[in-house]
Design an enzyme around this catalytic site. Sequence first.
Site, PDB file in Angstrom:
ATOM      1  N   ARG A 102       2.908  -3.243  -1.745  1.00 57.98           N
ATOM      2  CA  ARG A 102       2.999  -1.941  -1.097  1.00 57.98           C
ATOM      3  C   ARG A 102       3.307  -0.897  -2.163  1.00 57.98           C
ATOM      4  O   ARG A 102       4.099  -1.129  -3.084  1.00 57.98           O
ATOM      5  CB  ARG A 102       4.101  -1.933  -0.023  1.00 57.98           C
ATOM      6  CG  ARG A 102       3.703  -2.646   1.264  1.00 57.98           C
ATOM      7  CD  ARG A 102       2.614  -1.884   1.997  1.00 57.98           C
ATOM      8  NE  ARG A 102       2.253  -2.452   3.294  1.00 57.98           N
ATOM      9  CZ  ARG A 102       1.261  -3.301   3.497  1.00 57.98           C
ATOM     10  NH1 ARG A 102       0.529  -3.713   2.469  1.00 57.98           N
ATOM     11  NH2 ARG A 102       0.990  -3.749   4.710  1.00 57.98           N
ATOM     12  N   HIS A 138      -6.942   0.244  -1.688  1.00 59.88           N
ATOM     13  CA  HIS A 138      -6.274  -0.688  -0.774  1.00 59.88           C
ATOM     14  C   HIS A 138      -7.295  -1.656  -0.155  1.00 59.88           C
ATOM     15  O   HIS A 138      -7.441  -1.750   1.063  1.00 59.88           O
ATOM     16  CB  HIS A 138      -5.532   0.073   0.326  1.00 59.88           C
ATOM     17  CG  HIS A 138      -4.394  -0.714   0.919  1.00 59.88           C
ATOM     18  ND1 HIS A 138      -3.258  -0.136   1.406  1.00 59.88           N
ATOM     19  CD2 HIS A 138      -4.219  -2.057   1.099  1.00 59.88           C
ATOM     20  CE1 HIS A 138      -2.436  -1.067   1.872  1.00 59.88           C
ATOM     21  NE2 HIS A 138      -3.011  -2.248   1.690  1.00 59.88           N
ATOM     22  N   GLU A 182      -1.253   7.230   0.601  1.00 59.74           N
ATOM     23  CA  GLU A 182      -2.631   6.764   0.758  1.00 59.74           C
ATOM     24  C   GLU A 182      -3.337   7.565   1.849  1.00 59.74           C
ATOM     25  O   GLU A 182      -2.748   7.774   2.914  1.00 59.74           O
ATOM     26  CB  GLU A 182      -2.648   5.267   1.094  1.00 59.74           C
ATOM     27  CG  GLU A 182      -2.072   4.401  -0.014  1.00 59.74           C
ATOM     28  CD  GLU A 182      -2.117   2.910   0.295  1.00 59.74           C
ATOM     29  OE1 GLU A 182      -2.671   2.519   1.357  1.00 59.74           O
ATOM     30  OE2 GLU A 182      -1.609   2.119  -0.513  1.00 59.74           O
TER      31      GLU A 182
END
Length: 326
Positions: free
Chosen positions: A238, A286, A267
């Site tokens: 993360r 991601h 993000e």
Amino acid sequence: MKPAIVVYKALLPTELRHKLDEHFSVTAFDELSSATYPAFLQALQNAEGLLGAGGKIDADLLDKAPCLRAASTISVGYDNFDVAEMTRRGIVLMNTPTVLTETVADTLMGLVLATARRMTELDAWIRAGGWKESITPPYYGHDVHHKTLGILGMGRIGTALAQRAHFGFGMPILYHSRSRHQEAETRFSARYCDLDTLLGQADFVCIILPLTQQTHHLIGREQLKKMKPGAMLINAGRGPIIDEKALITALQDGTLSAAGLDVFEQEPLPADSPLMTLPNVVLLPHIGSATHETRYGMTACAVDNLIAALHGNVKENCVNPEALKK
């Protein structure tokens, strides 16, 4: 009468949608926007189940879903859920911890290779017309084979990464986690050590941890300074586990050789982030589990999880089993 459920931010394959329809009365939202959010909140009022990906599920939202009994996330991570509040209300939270293990381990190993061999940097250099003769030392990368790999988080994914690194690249394995991992120590000769020792000895530090109060900014300015000269940092856990401002400074001043990042503090990554201008960083959006096969498997698992939870048949993949006792 079938229980009502809400599906959000999830494009369900036809056969999985039919599976849900067999068990539930389904209201689906492919996306949540200012136009769809009022209808989403209206649907939540009678929903007993919730299935989707992303989004903040906190006490305020739960107040708008008084009938909710179970939520199923299409992910292994669940830091966007207020688990304590859900448990207090007796709402079961389900996740997909096993489906994406091998795929995320592939991504981590790919980031190690791409970062060490400067693949994205040199790809951009070629496309810009820079390759006019044989490359010289300023463009050389670094070996991966037989270098020391440090893993923060020896869970399923960490174990799968260690297998690739140990057997595929002959890499000695160091690891730091909440508890010892006997299988990793036996199969891969992995050595358990404290965080400072790992940072000081590993050529590559790979983060595959969940985001908690304890792991938030686990890697900051002081930790980056303790890393081995020339070391590289890889993160597919993360984003907020790393203090991004400290990371940028370390990459700019040479404290850290390079980084490979699949996750970020914000993000999508803002266009004005200094990370965008640094040549010694590999950036991915991601994509840890983003293959057709794995995303289908995660969605199928999430569907089965919700069916099990609302039919009182939970046997696995429950984040908060205490809620089952409410």
